[in-house]
Design an enzyme around this catalytic site. Sequence first.
Site, PDB file in Angstrom:
ATOM      1  N   LYS A 204       0.833  -1.205   0.000  1.00 38.57           N
ATOM      2  CA  LYS A 204       0.000   0.000   0.000  1.00 38.57           C
ATOM      3  C   LYS A 204       0.873   1.263   0.000  1.00 38.57           C
ATOM      4  O   LYS A 204       1.946   1.305   0.616  1.00 38.57           O
ATOM      5  CB  LYS A 204      -0.939  -0.001   1.215  1.00 38.57           C
ATOM      6  CG  LYS A 204      -2.030  -1.101   1.155  1.00 38.57           C
ATOM      7  CD  LYS A 204      -3.149  -0.757   0.189  1.00 38.57           C
ATOM      8  CE  LYS A 204      -4.080  -1.918  -0.111  1.00 38.57           C
ATOM      9  NZ  LYS A 204      -5.124  -2.114   0.862  1.00 38.57           N
ATOM     10  N   ARG A 238      -4.078  -9.978   4.732  1.00 33.54           N
ATOM     11  CA  ARG A 238      -4.280 -10.115   3.277  1.00 33.54           C
ATOM     12  C   ARG A 238      -3.010  -9.615   2.599  1.00 33.54           C
ATOM     13  O   ARG A 238      -2.675  -8.441   2.689  1.00 33.54           O
ATOM     14  CB  ARG A 238      -5.505  -9.298   2.844  1.00 33.54           C
ATOM     15  CG  ARG A 238      -5.821  -9.387   1.362  1.00 33.54           C
ATOM     16  CD  ARG A 238      -7.028  -8.518   1.004  1.00 33.54           C
ATOM     17  NE  ARG A 238      -7.362  -8.629  -0.416  1.00 33.54           N
ATOM     18  CZ  ARG A 238      -6.807  -7.910  -1.386  1.00 33.54           C
ATOM     19  NH1 ARG A 238      -5.898  -6.989  -1.082  1.00 33.54           N
ATOM     20  NH2 ARG A 238      -7.161  -8.082  -2.646  1.00 33.54           N
TER      21      ARG A 238
END
Length: 256
Positions: A204, A238
């Site tokens: 991210k 995840r």
Amino acid sequence: MGILNLTPDSFSDGGKFNSEKSALEHAEKLLKDGAEIIDIGPQSTRPNAEFLSSKEEIERIGSMISRIKKEFPQALISLDTFYAETVKFGFNEGIDIINDISGGQYDHKMFETAAETKLPYILMHVNPSYETMHDKVKFEDISLQVNRYFSKKTTELLEKGVKDIILDPGFGFGKTVEDQMKMIGETGYLGFGKFPLLIGISRKSFIYKPLGKSPLDINEETQKLHLTVLEQGARILRVHDVAETAEILRQFLRKK
């Protein structure tokens, strides 16, 4: 939870696994590396990604779910979609979990469909429309805001008949770098301890951009953050890099 993107345009692995052969090979690698859940994504939700209809998602998935279930019956499969129709298709193909990034906000039939399938449902915190999904919002208190959202949405889900709920605070979706780092530090307060917490911080931008790195060069930093959230009660991670995360999990479990 290992990520299997069937997309040509995902931000860090677009186009790598969008043929049946390459997707099956990647699913096998994820499982060998230690994944217990494979999260299948037919549509990229990165900023400026191509928008697909449910019909296009279903066409892109094809027989992939049933093929993976047949080849790897031990694997749990979650389907990353915000469409009720795609969920119905996935349910008939054998999915085990619904992973809806929209919290039921982009398709009003989603909660009802989730209840009909009786599958576990991942509820993510996100802005209220597809168009505003990535608009940065500066919250007065990010953890309080996320918990208010979780409180409202879990009440709705339980009333509809969804019994098995997993919470995802929505890293990478419409939040400032500062708020996301605050959420990392306050993971233990998210979700009131009532429901399992899923954390998805793999590759991210709130991690790699401040460091001036690329999404593929932050594995070490990501694993340190994974350890931080595990210590605060996160139950599912995840990730793209399963082997490295599995090693962090082993370290964490040895310390317990």
